[in-house]
Design a protein around this motif. Structure first.
Motif, PDB file in Angstrom:
ATOM      1  N   ILE A 346       0.789  -1.046  -0.119  1.00 33.27           N
ATOM      2  CA  ILE A 346      -0.138   0.089   0.075  1.00 33.27           C
ATOM      3  C   ILE A 346       1.016   1.385   0.015  1.00 33.27           C
ATOM      4  O   ILE A 346       0.655   2.291  -0.716  1.00 33.27           O
ATOM      5  N   LEU A 347       1.920   1.179   0.737  1.00 28.39           N
ATOM      6  CA  LEU A 347       2.829   2.369   0.941  1.00 28.39           C
ATOM      7  C   LEU A 347       3.407   2.528  -0.543  1.00 28.39           C
ATOM      8  O   LEU A 347       3.839   3.687  -0.805  1.00 28.39           O
ATOM      9  N   GLU A 348       3.783   1.490  -1.282  1.00 24.62           N
ATOM     10  CA  GLU A 348       4.521   1.647  -2.578  1.00 24.62           C
ATOM     11  C   GLU A 348       3.602   2.336  -3.385  1.00 24.62           C
ATOM     12  O   GLU A 348       3.946   3.268  -4.253  1.00 24.62           O
ATOM     13  N   ILE A 349       2.307   1.888  -3.426  1.00 23.61           N
ATOM     14  CA  ILE A 349       1.396   2.243  -4.335  1.00 23.61           C
ATOM     15  C   ILE A 349       1.061   3.886  -4.011  1.00 23.61           C
ATOM     16  O   ILE A 349       0.954   4.707  -5.234  1.00 23.61           O
ATOM     17  N   ILE A 350       1.011   4.378  -2.689  1.00 27.83           N
ATOM     18  CA  ILE A 350       1.085   5.699  -2.414  1.00 27.83           C
ATOM     19  C   ILE A 350       2.152   6.501  -2.896  1.00 27.83           C
ATOM     20  O   ILE A 350       2.040   7.714  -3.503  1.00 27.83           O
ATOM     21  N   LYS A 351       3.341   5.820  -2.655  1.00 29.08           N
ATOM     22  CA  LYS A 351       4.472   6.598  -2.960  1.00 29.08           C
ATOM     23  C   LYS A 351       4.413   7.017  -4.558  1.00 29.08           C
ATOM     24  O   LYS A 351       4.721   7.796  -5.022  1.00 29.08           O
ATOM     25  N   GLU A 352       3.946   5.999  -5.287  1.00 28.26           N
ATOM     26  CA  GLU A 352       4.047   5.774  -6.701  1.00 28.26           C
ATOM     27  C   GLU A 352       2.910   6.921  -7.267  1.00 28.26           C
ATOM     28  O   GLU A 352       3.068   7.656  -8.482  1.00 28.26           O
ATOM     29  N   ALA A 353       1.860   6.802  -6.649  1.00 26.24           N
ATOM     30  CA  ALA A 353       0.761   7.487  -6.863  1.00 26.24           C
ATOM     31  C   ALA A 353       1.136   9.013  -6.742  1.00 26.24           C
ATOM     32  O   ALA A 353       0.965   9.938  -7.547  1.00 26.24           O
ATOM     33  N   SER A 354       1.641   9.098  -5.411  1.00 24.53           N
ATOM     34  CA  SER A 354       2.166  10.798  -5.101  1.00 24.53           C
ATOM     35  C   SER A 354       3.258  11.185  -6.127  1.00 24.53           C
ATOM     36  O   SER A 354       3.297  12.537  -6.533  1.00 24.53           O
ATOM     37  N   LEU A 355       4.018  10.371  -6.792  1.00 26.64           N
ATOM     38  CA  LEU A 355       4.962  10.856  -8.012  1.00 26.64           C
ATOM     39  C   LEU A 355       4.177  11.213  -9.051  1.00 26.64           C
ATOM     40  O   LEU A 355       4.852  12.135  -9.963  1.00 26.64           O
ATOM     41  N   ARG A 356       3.054  10.461  -9.532  1.00 28.17           N
ATOM     42  CA  ARG A 356       2.607  10.652 -10.732  1.00 28.17           C
ATOM     43  C   ARG A 356       1.571  12.088 -10.737  1.00 28.17           C
ATOM     44  O   ARG A 356       1.165  12.493 -11.827  1.00 28.17           O
ATOM     45  N   MET A 357       1.263  12.500  -9.706  1.00 23.19           N
ATOM     46  CA  MET A 357       0.069  13.449  -9.298  1.00 23.19           C
ATOM     47  C   MET A 357       0.875  14.929  -9.350  1.00 23.19           C
ATOM     48  O   MET A 357       2.011  15.170  -8.912  1.00 23.19           O
ATOM     49  N   PRO A 358      -0.104  15.958  -9.658  1.00 26.98           N
ATOM     50  CA  PRO A 358       0.406  17.128  -9.457  1.00 26.98           C
ATOM     51  C   PRO A 358       0.730  17.521  -8.169  1.00 26.98           C
ATOM     52  O   PRO A 358       0.163  16.730  -7.138  1.00 26.98           O
ATOM     53  N   THR A 359       1.475  18.503  -7.769  1.00 22.32           N
ATOM     54  CA  THR A 359       1.938  18.839  -6.194  1.00 22.32           C
ATOM     55  C   THR A 359       0.809  18.900  -5.540  1.00 22.32           C
ATOM     56  O   THR A 359       0.801  18.388  -4.158  1.00 22.32           O
ATOM     57  N   LYS A 360      -0.361  19.525  -5.701  1.00 21.21           N
ATOM     58  CA  LYS A 360      -1.249  20.067  -4.566  1.00 21.21           C
ATOM     59  C   LYS A 360      -1.963  18.802  -4.485  1.00 21.21           C
ATOM     60  O   LYS A 360      -2.533  18.627  -3.339  1.00 21.21           O
ATOM     61  N   SER A 361      -2.412  18.021  -5.676  1.00 19.54           N
ATOM     62  CA  SER A 361      -2.835  16.655  -5.207  1.00 19.54           C
ATOM     63  C   SER A 361      -2.318  15.558  -4.514  1.00 19.54           C
ATOM     64  O   SER A 361      -2.755  14.776  -3.526  1.00 19.54           O
ATOM     65  N   SER A 362      -0.781  15.812  -4.704  1.00 21.22           N
ATOM     66  CA  SER A 362      -0.170  14.867  -3.701  1.00 21.22           C
ATOM     67  C   SER A 362       0.086  15.100  -2.479  1.00 21.22           C
ATOM     68  O   SER A 362       0.132  14.194  -1.694  1.00 21.22           O
ATOM     69  N   GLN A 363      -0.172  16.417  -2.199  1.00 23.43           N
ATOM     70  CA  GLN A 363      -0.393  16.731  -0.603  1.00 23.43           C
ATOM     71  C   GLN A 363      -1.529  16.231   0.032  1.00 23.43           C
ATOM     72  O   GLN A 363      -1.622  15.641   1.115  1.00 23.43           O
ATOM     73  N   THR A 364      -2.664  16.350  -0.837  1.00 26.49           N
ATOM     74  CA  THR A 364      -4.010  15.712  -0.284  1.00 26.49           C
ATOM     75  C   THR A 364      -3.882  14.141  -0.253  1.00 26.49           C
ATOM     76  O   THR A 364      -4.006  13.217   0.742  1.00 26.49           O
ATOM     77  N   LEU A 365      -2.961  13.545  -1.173  1.00 26.77           N
ATOM     78  CA  LEU A 365      -2.785  12.144  -1.138  1.00 26.77           C
ATOM     79  C   LEU A 365      -1.990  11.705   0.058  1.00 26.77           C
ATOM     80  O   LEU A 365      -2.173  10.854   0.697  1.00 26.77           O
ATOM     81  N   GLY A 366      -0.926  12.734   0.300  1.00 30.39           N
ATOM     82  CA  GLY A 366      -0.129  12.311   1.635  1.00 30.39           C
ATOM     83  C   GLY A 366      -1.083  12.481   2.844  1.00 30.39           C
ATOM     84  O   GLY A 366      -0.829  11.501   3.541  1.00 30.39           O
ATOM     85  N   VAL A 367      -1.998  13.385   2.998  1.00 29.99           N
ATOM     86  CA  VAL A 367      -2.911  12.903   4.018  1.00 29.99           C
ATOM     87  C   VAL A 367      -3.516  12.076   4.171  1.00 29.99           C
ATOM     88  O   VAL A 367      -3.702  11.403   5.146  1.00 29.99           O
ATOM     89  N   ILE A 368      -4.168  11.582   2.886  1.00 28.25           N
ATOM     90  CA  ILE A 368      -5.110  10.428   2.670  1.00 28.25           C
ATOM     91  C   ILE A 368      -4.189   9.178   3.375  1.00 28.25           C
ATOM     92  O   ILE A 368      -4.548   8.475   3.932  1.00 28.25           O
ATOM     93  N   GLY A 369      -3.174   8.884   2.577  1.00 24.33           N
ATOM     94  CA  GLY A 369      -2.192   7.851   2.778  1.00 24.33           C
ATOM     95  C   GLY A 369      -1.808   7.981   4.096  1.00 24.33           C
ATOM     96  O   GLY A 369      -1.846   6.924   4.890  1.00 24.33           O
TER      97      GLY A 369
END
Lengths: 493, 363
Positions: A346-369
């Protein structure tokens, strides 16, 4: 050790043969350039009533300079010698169609002088590039902020500014039958071991593939161990790192259209060195470097150790911690192995997803993850609190390694160790560590041992290995690089 | 070629597995499936049996209960505990082994052997002699105090550290070393259970594997100075109305060649912590006088203690090791104990006091 050595792809004999050179003509050129929308063929008449034909690709040339340097002077040319009227010194005469084709695609203008019956080529590429920015992959707080771009010339400039010596040599090569990518080999003549240079030359000239968009693809064709997870070329976008490496006796390979430069030969330990090491005070730099090595070890073994201890070796756990572990694991439906595997995946999925997303969305993803998944996993009873803490520690630890490719290798090693620890416990981790060490010992970078200065042993190089000794004591270049000039200071003759 | 390589790799792998003696069939040790017990308490049961007790669940915060069994063998007890409890009780975290005084007097050699041959039992497990009914005590206290077994272990661990100098703490490894050595006899701490108290009483002397004597109070503290930690935080001597503190000792044993005399020289460094006698200790002469009185008292007590050891034919101070030399054949244990019983004792104490601080003279 366990992997078969890859063979470099040999040139086909058919490819090796030189194609027949065809004579250039307007018709043959039009035939070749058929169905290309961005091709411009314009005719102009000079003051001398002389007809000239200009052929170029408008997407590749600097159109403002075309008017200024070629069209205007040619039209105003009062005599028959058009060649002399062109306001740029880089004018070539060509005769073969193949040559014309190549030069057109590099951003040159073809000029047909009908009277003289000659074809002239004027290079006029448009300098389409981004400005020099700070490095995003190897950020440092203190030190030079510039980084390489996708253009070769500015990149070479950045290195030359740091090493303003005539001994800094550059050799150009073309790789990729379709991409025609320029590769530049850089080294300091009289300092870098000639053996490395000849190996690099041979490897680059043997490359036979169609497309090259990145330096890692060039590295893939140059390295000796294709199946290893460890990078055998250091990739950096920092000119200071390149210049320092050149100064030590390494060579660099710059690839067109990528900001990442290859450095070789490297060792496993070079991947743990940061430019900041040479900026900080030496005790501080040494401490940080030790922390880096320790965190690499931690990121690779922490979760496997947790699985090994909670599955096989409950005796080894201190009693106080055993209290905590039993408490946190008492209601979990999964075994430690599956719990760890699921969380890490799950952590790898989150890490990979945060790389592919725009900066603002990746912050949200960080919170969610971080908060939602972590907290929810514990509350739902899918993961223990202890594992969540350990996963966080090991993930943060993995980010301490300065080399991005190495952090990716980390993950794979961690998963391997996890599997071994679930079957064999700590013994499995020990076996895995032996296998990794044996593999590292068998690796080479430009045919030089990857695990030096430990194996083979060069005791003097240990001053800049696990610690970064005082610069005033680093009087000689690393022995394991076999530089032609050993000493780093001027010695009295 | 590739097949050969694979064979080589598998050969190395199998060898690596075989070398450390890894069992192909591993036990289930997943921590949520097992119950690692922290202590075993054993005492004399009925009809020559052993009465074994342990507390379950050992670690989880659930209501605890004491399991008690009458068994013939130690391992049988371990097995029967499992049949009474829903989780498998594992001994890999066994930290305390409490032996009742009555049982220890009969000899504990077989019990120690059983523990030593168990791979799972740690050599760092503490051995303790208990006077009184420990089972009743733990049953009562477990209801009042969570994880009592763990805190008992923590107490022993705390005093095991060097320079704590309060009590004798012995683990299985240390006991085994003294038990199997010809020139030393093992010792164990003795705790007394009285109602809700679990109190350190002193040190038990063993002749081989049998408990024969327990030394308490002043004698036990002298034993701490001579052998155990060579340090006492406080040493009260009520007879002289004085408490000496921060007491560090350096012991020098001199054995003459024909084994007829043993001279024990003890250098003590400490400070007067409390004095309620009639002497003015700010006066140098009177302080010297007090010092002499303390030295005499200690010499007398130490001589008595060593004479007691001679009578019991035990050598917990390992004085017999001084007969060993690199170029001569070691004497037998029998010869040594015979000589030890008849040996003359000479004890000398040299006491050095730190300068008195914060007294009237300093202002």
């Amino acid at each position: 050790m366990f992997w078969k050595k890859g063979k470099s792809i040999a040139n086909d004999s058919s490819d090796a043969q030189q194609p027949v050179q065809r004579k250039i003509s307007l018709d043959s050129l039009k035939q070749v350039l058929d169905n290309m929308d961005d091709v411009e063929i314009i005719e102009r008449t000079t003051l001398n009533d002389q007809k000239v034909v200009l052929i170029y690709l408008k997407t590749l040339i600097d159109q403002e300079r075309l008017n200024e340097l070629i069209i205007e002077p040619v039209i105003q040319c009062p005599h028959a010698m058009i060649y002399e009227s062109i306001a740029t010194p880089k004018v070539l005469k060509i005769q073969s169609l193949e040559e014309a084709q190549k030069l057109l695609l590099t951003g040159a203008v073809l000029l047909n002088d009908c009277i003289q019956e000659q074809w002239l080529v004027i290079p006029l590429p448009n300098e389409l590039s981004r400005g020099i920015q700070t490095s995003e992959t190897e950020t440092i707080l203190y030190g030079a902020k510039d980084s390489f771009t996708e253009q070769l010339e500015p990149n070479i400039t950045l290195i030359r500014r740091r090493l303003p010596i005539t001994e800094l040599k550059t050799e150009k090569y073309k790789v990729g039958s379709l991409s025609e990518t320029t590769v530049v080999l850089m080294y300091i003549d009289g300092l870098t071991n000639p053996e490395y240079i000849s190996i690099a030359r041979k490897k680059i000239s043997e490359i036979n593939f169609d497309l090259f968009f990145d330096s890692s693809q060039v590295a893939a064709f140059m390295e000796e161990h294709h199946h290893s997870i460890f990078p055998q070329f250091q990739q950096t976008d920092r000119p200071d790192v390149c210049a320092y490496s050149l100064g030590l006796g390494k060579l660099t390979i710059l690839v067109e259209n990528t900001p990442f430069v290859l450095i070789a030969p490297i060792t496993f330990f070079h991947l743990f060195q940061s430019p900041e090491d040479y900026i900080n005070r030496w005790p501080v730099a040494s401490f940080l470097r030790v922390i880096r090595y320790f965190s690499f070890f931690l990121s690779v073994t922490l979760i496997p150790f947790y699985v090994a201890l909670t599955t096989h070796h409950y005796q080894m756990i201190p009693l106080q911690i055993l209290f905590v572990l039993v408490e946190s694991r008492s209601k979990l439906p999964f075994t430690p192995f599956w719990e760890a595997l699921v969380m890490l995946t799950i952590l790898e999925i989150i890490k990979e997803a945060s790389l592919r997303m725009p900066t603002k969305s990746s912050q949200t993803l960080g919170v969610i993850g971080g908060i939602v998944i972590g907290q929810a996993a514990v509350q739902a009873g899918f993961a223990s609190k202890v594992l969540i803490v350990l996963v966080c520690i090991s993930t943060i630890s993995s980010f301490l390694v300065p080399n991005y490719l190495m952090t990716k290798a980390n993950t794979l090693i961690q998963f391997g160790f996890l599997l071994l620890s679930s079957f064999f416990g700590v013994f499995g981790i020990a076996m895995g560590a032996i296998a990794i060490l044996a593999h590292l010992n068998g690796l080479t970078s430009l045919k030089q041992p990857y695990f030096s200065p430990i194996a083979p042993f060069y005791w003097k190089d240990w001053i800049d290995l696990f610690i970064r000794g005082p610069l005033i004591n680093m009087k000689s270049r690393p022995d394991h690089l076999h530089p032609l000039q050993k000493w780093r200071y001027k010695r009295r003759m | 070629m590739r097949r050969k390589k694979m064979l080589l790799v598998w050969g190395i792998f199998v060898s690596l597995v075989m070398i450390p003696g890894c069992a192909p069939f591993v036990e289930n040790n997943t921590i949520e499936d097992i119950a690692p017990v922290t202590f075993w308490s054993i005492s004399k049961g009925e009809k020559g049996k052993i009465k074994m007790s342990t507390l379950v669940p050992p670690l989880v915060n659930e209501p605890k209960s004491l399991l008690t069994l009458d068994v013939d063998l130690l391992k049988q007890g371990g097995k029967d505990f499992n049949l009474r409890y829903y989780r498998e009780l594992k001994v890999g975290q066994l930290r305390l082994f409490l032996i009742h005084e009555e049982l220890a007097k009969q000899g504990i050699f077989q019990l120690i052997n059983t523990l030593l041959t168990d791979y799972d039992v740690s050599q760092r497990m503490y051995l303790v002699i208990v006077k009184g009914n420990f089972d009743e005590y733990i049953n009562r206290q477990a209801k009042k105090q969570e994880n009592l077994d763990y805190y008992l272990y923590r107490m022993l661990k705390h005093y095991e550290r060097k320079k704590q100098g309060e009590m004798t703490i012995v683990n299985l490894h240390e006991y085994k070393n003294k038990l199997f050595s010809p020139f030393s006899d093992p010792v164990l701490p003795v705790f007394t259970v009285a109602k809700d108290n679990f109190t350190y009483e002193g040190t038990a002397f063993f002749s081989n594997d049998k408990l024969i004597e327990t030394v308490t109070s002043t004698e036990d503290q002298i034993f701490q100075l001579l052998d155990n930690d060579h340090y006492l935080k406080f040493f009260p001597i009520p007879k002289l109305d004085v408490v000496i503190g921060r007491l560090r000792s350096r012991v020098n044993v001199d054995l003459d060649k024909n084994l007829s005399l043993v001279t024990i020289n003890v250098k003590l460094n400490g400070r007067i912590e409390e004095y309620q006698g009639n002497k003015n200790i700010l006066n140098g002469n009177e302080l010297m006088q007090l010092q002499k009185e303390i030295e005499t008292e200690l010499e007398m007590k130490t001589t008595d203690l060593i004479k007691k050891m001679q009578e019991l034919k035990v050598d917990p101070l390992q004085i017999g090791t001084h007969t060993l030399s690199p170029f001569s054949k070691p004497i037998s244990e029998k010869v040594w104990l015979a000589a030890w019983g008849k040996m003359k004792i000479k004890v000398n104490y040299q006491l050095y006091f730190e300068a008195l601080q914060n007294t009237k003279n300093n202002y």
